[in-house]
Design an enzyme around this catalytic site. Structure first.
Site, PDB file in Angstrom:
ATOM      1  CB  CYS A 197      -0.928   0.022   1.213  1.00 49.23           C
ATOM      2  SG  CYS A 197      -2.252  -1.188   1.099  1.00 49.23           S
ATOM      3  CB  CYS A 354      12.254   3.671  -6.315  1.00 53.06           C
ATOM      4  SG  CYS A 354      13.009   2.712  -4.992  1.00 53.06           S
TER       5      CYS A 354
END
Ligand SMILES: [Zn+2]
Lengths: 396, 90
Positions: A197, A354
């Site tokens: 999530c 990232c």
């Protein structure tokens, strides 16, 4: 299938308790005896986050006598979009203590037991031993397999739920009466293949949709009413607004609850699930730079003394929130399916980053495998960049 | 025959975001081959050398194919297929 009540009734309800629980007491299926069973029940919620928030609040309101909370984290502002047991004033506090305060505000008759530890193989059996039923509100595969195996070994019911973006799943795993989590999913995905999530996002209210199923199932098991969600997987789609069910069979070859189990005691769950794949770990070894290295390289590039391409492998929505200046966006998926590789420059060094460094390490393995042997990735990702280089920028 | 396949969120990048796609085949293997033909790269996310990946469940209607005939499970006229990977969010 119906099952006998999990818990014996408490000897009595006080006058105050009768008044408080009157809307339960007048339901014939619950009645005094059902409410007394809830009063006598001990339920453990693993995690006081997205799923744990509504689960703990409704378990408390319902009159479950003892609630345990396993949680070692602190409340972060980015939690408040969905973790409704915590509030603005709780930012920075222990989640366990914040959750306890909310539970007692809802219902002072609940006894709260805090376990402010990271659940692992060394403490799980001792912590679980005291409880009738375990509600899972964790957010990672390692803890889910740990909770499952401990519940099988202790013969306890495991009320499970899982969420991602607009999709949720829930079931009750209880090897004494049906399948366990490993019967449904024998092995976790390799790291990097299924986003979390934190990477993919989740609709806040989805926690309530799935958390309320978990509480409903917990109450039914404790009081012995209705048909428990044993051997069935409930699949919720918020965008379609549909609930669908599929069957879960008890797997005779299950590693932990099958006929000849190979897992007869707890294992090393971090190693079982991995936080980073072997190929990514190998690629990142000796090819990881720090955000300070990156800052020097970017400065040198501005002076015309260095040349390289900085690629952000996150998703477009994340790039929009915060980005490192000079980075171009090519999401991880385009490397995994190979489509990004042909567009990469062969005359410049490739630098990947990232959010925190996991996804860029996965991409690094792909890029190196395609022949870009001098490629590197940035340890700690954009979050480390913001913390150390541009603290005025937002994090998420 | 042509049947309907439900694609989970994490595999929708392969179908340009489509949630429901059509595929042809008399067995699950044939259906997955057809999916790979139309949506290159998806097959590898579902299957490895040893068969169906252990964290991917595929259902024909509401039955898990691991408890039918696995990849050889027969597909009937009115069947629908659902792919459900394990997710751990909470
Ligand atoms: Zn099992």
């Amino acid at each position: 299938m119906s099952l006998p009540p999990l818990v014996e009734p408490a000897t009595e309800l006080s006058v105050d308790e009768v008044r408080r629980y009157s809307r339960h007491l007048i339901i014939p299926d619950v009645g005094m005896s059902g409410q007394k069973r809830l009063k006598n029940a001990k339920v453990l919620c693993v995690g006081a986050g997205g799923l744990g928030s509504p689960a703990l609040m409704y378990l408390a309101a319902a009159g479950v006598g003892t609630l345990g909370i396993v949680e070692f984290d602190t409340v972060d502002e980015s939690n408040l979009q969905r973790q409704i047991i915590h509030g603005q004033k709780d930012i920075g506090r222990s989640k366990a203590e914040s959750a306890r305060d909310s539970v007692l505000e809802i219902n002072p008759y609940v006894t709260v037991q805090l376990h402010e530890v990271r659940l692992d193989s060394t403490n799980v059996m001792e912590i679980f031993a005291d409880y009738d039923l375990i509600v899972d509100g964790t957010d990672n595969f390692a803890t889910r397999y740990l909770v499952n195996d401990a519940c099988v070994l202790l013969k306890k019911p495991y009320v499970w739920g899982s969420i991602y973006r607009f999709d949720g799943q829930a079931s009750v795993f209880w090897a004494e009466h049906g399948p366990c989590y490993r019967c449904l999913y024998p092995e976790p995905p390799p790291p990097g293949m299924v986003p979390s999530c934190a990477e993919g996002g989740v609709l806040g209210v989805l926690c309530a949709s799935i958390g309320s199923i978990q509480v409903t199932e917990a109450i039914k098991l404790l009081a012995g009413i209705g048909d428990p969600l044993v051997g069935r997987l409930m699949v919720y789609d918020a965008l379609e607004m549909t609930y669908r069910q599929v069957k879960i069979h008890k797997d005779p070859n299950c590693a932990v609850c099958g006929v000849n189990p190979t897992v007869t005691e707890l294992i090393d769950y971090e190693a079982f699930c991995g936080s980073i794949s072997d190929s990514a770990a190998e690629a990142a070894k000796d090819s990881t730079i720090s955000v300070r290295d990156l800052k020097s390289m970017l400065d040198a590039r501005d002076r015309g003394e260095d040349d390289f391409i900085l690629i952000d492998v996150r998703e477009p929505g994340e790039f929009e929130i915060v980005a490192i200046p000079g980075a171009i966006l090519i999401p991880k998926g385009e490397f995994l399916d190979g489509s990004a590789l042909s567009g990469l420059p062969t005359d410049k060094r490739i630098v990947l980053h990232c959010k925190v460094g996991g996804r860029s390490a996965e991409v690094l393995a792909v890029v190196k495998g395609a022949g870009f042997s001098d490629a590197v990735h940035v340890g700690g990702g954009v979050l480390a960049w913001v913390t150390q280089i541009e603290p005025e920028k937002p994090t998420y | 025959m042509t049947i309907e396949v439900r694609i989970p969120t994490i595999l929708r990048p392969y179908t340009a975001g489509e949630k429901l796609v059509s595929a042809k085949g008399a067995t699950l293997q044939e259906v997955l081959n057809d999916l790979e033909l139309n949506y290159p790269g998806m097959g590898e996310r579902l299957i490895d050398e040893s068969g169906l990946r252990r964290f991917i469940n595929i259902y024909i209607n509401d039955e898990d194919v691991r408890f039918l005939a696995g990849l050889q499970s027969a597909i009937g006229e009115n069947d629908s297929i659902t792919i459900l990977p394990a997710v751990a969010g909470g």
